[in-house]
Design a protein around this motif. Structure first.
Motif, PDB file in Angstrom:
ATOM      1  N   THR A  15      12.005 -14.670 -13.462  1.00  0.00           N
ATOM      2  CA  THR A  15      10.954 -13.876 -14.098  1.00  0.00           C
ATOM      3  C   THR A  15      11.222 -12.382 -14.031  1.00  0.00           C
ATOM      4  N   GLY A  16      12.048 -11.965 -13.074  1.00  0.00           N
ATOM      5  CA  GLY A  16      12.283 -10.532 -12.884  1.00  0.00           C
ATOM      6  C   GLY A  16      11.163  -9.867 -12.105  1.00  0.00           C
ATOM      7  N   ILE A  17      10.243 -10.660 -11.571  1.00  0.00           N
ATOM      8  CA  ILE A  17       9.125 -10.129 -10.789  1.00  0.00           C
ATOM      9  C   ILE A  17       9.364 -10.455  -9.317  1.00  0.00           C
ATOM     10  N   PRO A  18       9.489  -9.438  -8.469  1.00  0.00           N
ATOM     11  CA  PRO A  18       9.727  -9.692  -7.048  1.00  0.00           C
ATOM     12  C   PRO A  18       8.538 -10.394  -6.378  1.00  0.00           C
ATOM     13  N   THR A  19       8.815 -11.182  -5.364  1.00  0.00           N
ATOM     14  CA  THR A  19       7.754 -11.904  -4.671  1.00  0.00           C
ATOM     15  C   THR A  19       7.356 -11.233  -3.362  1.00  0.00           C
ATOM     16  N   THR A  20       8.070 -10.173  -2.966  1.00  0.00           N
ATOM     17  CA  THR A  20       7.701  -9.470  -1.739  1.00  0.00           C
ATOM     18  C   THR A  20       6.755  -8.328  -2.080  1.00  0.00           C
ATOM     19  N   LYS A  21       5.945  -7.936  -1.127  1.00  0.00           N
ATOM     20  CA  LYS A  21       4.990  -6.848  -1.343  1.00  0.00           C
ATOM     21  C   LYS A  21       5.729  -5.547  -1.670  1.00  0.00           C
ATOM     22  N   ALA A  22       6.765  -5.244  -0.904  1.00  0.00           N
ATOM     23  CA  ALA A  22       7.526  -4.014  -1.132  1.00  0.00           C
ATOM     24  C   ALA A  22       8.207  -4.041  -2.497  1.00  0.00           C
ATOM     25  N   GLY A  23       8.737  -5.177  -2.883  1.00  0.00           N
ATOM     26  CA  GLY A  23       9.398  -5.305  -4.176  1.00  0.00           C
ATOM     27  C   GLY A  23       8.441  -5.093  -5.329  1.00  0.00           C
ATOM     28  N   MET A  24       7.246  -5.661  -5.218  1.00  0.00           N
ATOM     29  CA  MET A  24       6.245  -5.485  -6.272  1.00  0.00           C
ATOM     30  C   MET A  24       5.805  -4.025  -6.369  1.00  0.00           C
ATOM     31  N   GLU A  25       5.632  -3.375  -5.210  1.00  0.00           N
ATOM     32  CA  GLU A  25       5.228  -1.964  -5.204  1.00  0.00           C
ATOM     33  C   GLU A  25       6.300  -1.089  -5.844  1.00  0.00           C
ATOM     34  N   ARG A  26       7.568  -1.359  -5.546  1.00  0.00           N
ATOM     35  CA  ARG A  26       8.666  -0.599  -6.154  1.00  0.00           C
ATOM     36  C   ARG A  26       8.681  -0.769  -7.660  1.00  0.00           C
ATOM     37  N   LYS A  27       8.542  -2.012  -8.107  1.00  0.00           N
ATOM     38  CA  LYS A  27       8.591  -2.301  -9.542  1.00  0.00           C
ATOM     39  C   LYS A  27       7.418  -1.644 -10.269  1.00  0.00           C
ATOM     40  N   LEU A  28       6.218  -1.749  -9.723  1.00  0.00           N
ATOM     41  CA  LEU A  28       5.044  -1.129 -10.342  1.00  0.00           C
ATOM     42  C   LEU A  28       5.177   0.390 -10.375  1.00  0.00           C
ATOM     43  N   GLY A  29       5.655   0.961  -9.282  1.00  0.00           N
ATOM     44  CA  GLY A  29       5.836   2.413  -9.212  1.00  0.00           C
ATOM     45  C   GLY A  29       6.817   2.900 -10.262  1.00  0.00           C
TER      46      GLY A  29
END
Length: 58
Positions: free
Chosen positions: A34-48
């Motif tokens: 999906t290209g969407i990280p499953t870790t909290k830090a990964g999601m925050e990086r991607k959204l940022g």
């Protein structure tokens, strides 16, 4: 400094029920597809990164 106790009682050896059940592998597979990280830090990086792209258009 206090030493951490191994959850198996054998120093240097640990057990992860998530890895044993294959949860970790499934999460990695989903994240890759999906290209969407499953870790909290990964999601925050991607959204940022997405927000900065919207603001600065780069």
């Amino acid at each position: 400094m206090a030493r951490r106790k191994s959850n198996t009682g054998i120093p240097g050896l640990s057990f992860s029920w998530k890895r044993a059940l294959g949860i970790s592998q499934t999460k990695q597979r989903i994240a890759r597809q999906t290209g969407i990280p499953t870790t909290k830090a990964g999601m925050e990086r991607k959204l940022g990164k997405m927000i900065l792209k919207l603001i600065f258009g780069k």
